[in-house]
Design a protein around this motif. Structure first.
Motif, PDB file in Angstrom:
ATOM      1  N   UNK A 147      -1.461   8.806  -2.160  1.00 25.91           N
ATOM      2  CA  UNK A 147      -1.978   8.313  -4.181  1.00 25.91           C
ATOM      3  C   UNK A 147      -2.789   6.969  -3.543  1.00 25.91           C
ATOM      4  N   UNK A 148      -2.126   5.969  -2.938  1.00 29.05           N
ATOM      5  CA  UNK A 148      -2.788   4.653  -2.631  1.00 29.05           C
ATOM      6  C   UNK A 148      -4.395   5.149  -2.087  1.00 29.05           C
ATOM      7  N   UNK A 149      -4.097   5.686  -1.056  1.00 30.08           N
ATOM      8  CA  UNK A 149      -5.998   6.271  -0.623  1.00 30.08           C
ATOM      9  C   UNK A 149      -7.067   7.327  -1.327  1.00 30.08           C
ATOM     10  N   UNK A 150      -6.296   7.214  -2.544  1.00 31.01           N
ATOM     11  CA  UNK A 150      -6.724   8.323  -3.422  1.00 31.01           C
ATOM     12  C   UNK A 150      -7.710   9.855  -2.990  1.00 31.01           C
ATOM     13  N   UNK A 153      -6.896  13.115   6.340  1.00 27.12           N
ATOM     14  CA  UNK A 153      -8.749  12.676   4.903  1.00 27.12           C
ATOM     15  C   UNK A 153      -9.724  13.374   5.631  1.00 27.12           C
ATOM     16  N   UNK A 173       2.936   9.149  -1.976  1.00 25.84           N
ATOM     17  CA  UNK A 173       2.880   7.266  -2.898  1.00 25.84           C
ATOM     18  C   UNK A 173       1.076   7.139  -1.777  1.00 25.84           C
ATOM     19  N   UNK A 174       1.611   6.353  -0.764  1.00 28.23           N
ATOM     20  CA  UNK A 174       0.578   6.119   0.032  1.00 28.23           C
ATOM     21  C   UNK A 174      -0.771   7.067  -0.140  1.00 28.23           C
TER      22      UNK A 174
END
Lengths: 375, 296
Positions: free
Chosen positions: A240-243, A216, A237-238
């Motif tokens: 996504x959790x971190x946008x 990122x 999933x992870x």
């Protein structure tokens, strides 16, 4: 004891001869795959796909005026069993050509025998690069691991959806498949742009948060993530959790990701052999006929086996014969356009030059974005 | 140096460190009380995650997160007490190696039991915590990390107060110092041992639940590597010392995350284990461990 042995040998010879006698009025294709055991889902898909193709061909008049017969034997996914199945197909059933083996390991075990016998072999699904090397009689219908990586790089760079010039790569260093795709992707992408981060994870890892933050923080416009559903799902999933909203691109290991991870996979891309939702007539017909015959929807292996049978029959028609040498020559020059998994031509090794269907996950469905061919 | 990335990595470290610390406390408390390295503790952690999975998937009404957590922790506590009563109690006076082997056996048994009941394939943990991250300026922190870090620290403070201030805590410390003397003082040793297993197992289960939510999966071998690293954390901090287990957990989480973020994920395990060897070379009893002279 010796008498028993002689008796057994005599009996088996009699059976062998009688088996030979009954087989003149059909063209026979052998299929080898794991039909029982843990991997039976793969072998059964290949058998079903092949049988569906044969039924359609027979309904349309057969091959060279003869009926096409599919004879499938179980390899249990084991090379020794695979060799036994091959010997039986060659000696008892006198097959004209082989569709299989399903697994790379089994196909590699059969390869040397088939080479000696000059048996035309078209494996639908063995992806290992060695399968077709130094064997003029062995071809495959699926693309290799490295070809997938190359095509993913072309897609990531050229497609209007992504059009990236900077990429990050995250792969499983403990898995030859994942690493093979990643290396091919990097080699191709470096000729078009820059790979800004190359990161790995191990087979036992669950925590991807720190590598994802590194991605990122880089200026990557796309992440290439070759892997299988279990690990890809956890990584997405992870992310996504971190946008993290950089698009991810994967290979055929992603097939089925929408079952458990539809929401986190939303908007990401992967390359596959074909897409169920493809609106091309040949795909629509194949999916409908397969569902009507077997009651469930076909996976990529079934589609490849279906295409392999059609391609083999096309080669026989081109050769106007079931003579092995003529079939092999015809396969080498084949250009089979109307395949479910994209057109099939073979390069000098016997590997296909074909387009890969790039799919985007949209609302949990496969949306066909493009069909991309590697150079 | 990218400050934003560094802050994110610190948060990631705190998250993994919290999980290791929660699990490490169970190892260290049990060791403190009965001098047993309870290798089945990682499996209790795994079962805790499965309990949460079952509760979250089988009850149609969306239960609040805290209910799921509390019920799973209670079930894991019960499981911890039962393993002690069934497998370890009889071996209290046996040579330590016998109890250790039993613990390894228990660990394998529970792993295989989970495989039998739930199958070997990973199950996808439902998102019981919203996946909408919380923004601090440009830094997006997943909600599950916020829960993990804050709840872990809160619980560790409560545990410290419990051990230091309450009668039961005092009894626990007494038993860990000298079992026979504690018994002579009228302390119910069996009760205290059960209580220790219950607390350790409940905290381990909490670690397992956070782990499976953050990393989205539950599977039968989930407790193996995490359990091993938490055990290392306990040894690192000084096994038998609760504060040491907490420090050890955060230290291991920090080393692991920073290695993955700044060196290579290939090296993270090697460096974690390397640091352990170094610590033990220079301070064999761990960071907060005391050199206890064996009585002859």
């Amino acid at each position: 004891m010796k008498k028993l042995l002689v008796l057994a040998l005599t009996l088996s010879t009699v059976f062998l001869l009688s088996a030979c006698g009954s087989s003149v009025d059909s063209v026979k294709l052998g299929v080898i795959g794991p039909l029982t055991g843990d991997y039976s889902m793969y072998g059964l898909a290949v058998e079903n796909g092949a049988k569906l193709a044969a039924d359609e061909i027979n309904a349309a008049g057969g091959v060279l005026g003869l009926d096409l017969e599919i004879i499938a034997y179980d390899s249990k996914g084991d090379p020794t069993e695979g060799v036994n199945a091959y010997n039986r197909l060659r000696d008892e059933d006198e097959i004209d050509a082989l569709i299989g083996g399903t697994f790379s390991g089994v196909t590699l075990a059969i390869k040397e025998l088939a080479k000696e016998d000059n048996m035309p072999v078209l494996t639908p699904t063995a992806t290992n690069p060695d399968v077709t090397l130094e064997a003029g009689n062995v071809f495959r219908a699926c693309y290799t691991d490295s070809y997938q990586g190359t095509v993913a790089a072309v897609f990531a760079n050229e497609s209007t959806e992504i059009g990236a010039s900077k990429a990050a790569v995250l792969y499983n260093r403990d898995d030859a498949y994942s690493e093979g795709l990643a290396m091919a992707f990097i080699a191709e992408f470096e000729t078009r742009g820059t790979v800004v981060e190359t990161l790995t994870f191990g087979a036992g890892d669950d925590d991807y948060s720190s590598v994802l933050d590194v991605i990122a923080a880089s200026d990557a416009e796309v992440v290439f993530l070759p892997g299988y559903v279990a690990e890809v799902g956890a990584i997405l999933t992870q992310a996504d959790n971190k946008a993290i909203d950089i698009p991810f691109v994967g290979g055929d290991g992603w097939d089925g990701i929408e079952a458990d991870y539809a929401s986190v996979a939303e908007g990401n891309y992967f390359g596959n052999h074909y897409a169920k939702s493809d609106e091309a007539q040949v795909v629509v017909d194949f999916v409908a006929n397969y569902e009507a015959s077997f009651g469930d929807s076909p996976n990529a292996l079934a589609a490849l086996a279906y295409d392999a049978v059609y391609a083999m029959v096309a080669a026989m028609e081109d050769a106007e014969s079931t003579d092995a040498d003529l079939i092999i020559a015809a396969l080498a020059g084949l250009d089979y356009q109307n395949a479910v998994t994209g057109s099939i031509r073979f390069d000098a090794n016997g590997d296909p030059i074909k387009s890969i269907t790039m799919i985007q996950i949209v609302s949990g469905e496969h949306l066909v974005i493009d069909k991309v061919e590697g150079s | 140096m990218d400050v934003e990335l560094f802050i994110k990595q610190i948060i990631n470290s705190l998250n993994t460190g919290s999980i290791y610390a929660l699990v490490a406390i169970g190892y260290t408390m049990v060791y403190g009380i009965i001098r047993l390295i309870n290798f089945a503790h990682g499996e209790i952690m795994m079962f805790g995650a499965y309990f949460a999975f079952i509760i979250a998937t089988s009850i149609p009404v969306g239960l609040p997160f805290f209910v799921i957590v509390l019920v799973s922790m209670a079930l894991a506590a019960l499981m911890g007490i039962l393993t002690e009563k069934i497998a370890y109690k009889k071996l209290r006076t046996a040579p330590r190696i016998s109890a250790l082997i039993t613990a390894i056996g228990m660990s394998l048994f529970l792993q295989n039991l989970a495989q039998l009941i739930f199958g070997a394939n990973p199950k996808v943990m439902p998102q019981v915590i919203s996946n909408e991250p919380i923004m601090f300026g440009n830094i997006a922190v997943p909600q599950v990390m916020m829960y993990t870090i804050s709840m872990s620290i809160g619980i560790m403070i409560l545990l410290t107060l419990f051990v230091k201030k309450t009668r039961a805590g005092k009894a626990m410390r007494a038993v860990s110092q000298d079992k026979e003397a504690a018994m002579l003082m009228g302390i119910n040793i069996n009760g205290i041992i059960s209580l220790t297993f219950a607390i350790g197992s409940a905290l381990g289960a909490l670690g397992g639940i956070f782990y499976s939510i953050a990393y989205s999966q539950v599977y039968p071998t989930l407790g193996v590597m995490t359990g091993l690293k938490a055990f290392i954390a306990a040894v690192f901090g000084g096994i038998g010392n609760i504060g040491g287990a907490m420090i050890g957990g955060y230290a291991i989480g920090f080393i692991e995350t920073m290695t993955k973020g700044y060196i290579s994920s290939r090296w993270s395990d090697a460096i974690v284990f390397g640091v352990l060897i170094l610590i033990l070379l220079f301070k064999p009893s761990g960071i907060l461990g005391k050199n206890v002279k064996e009585k002859v």
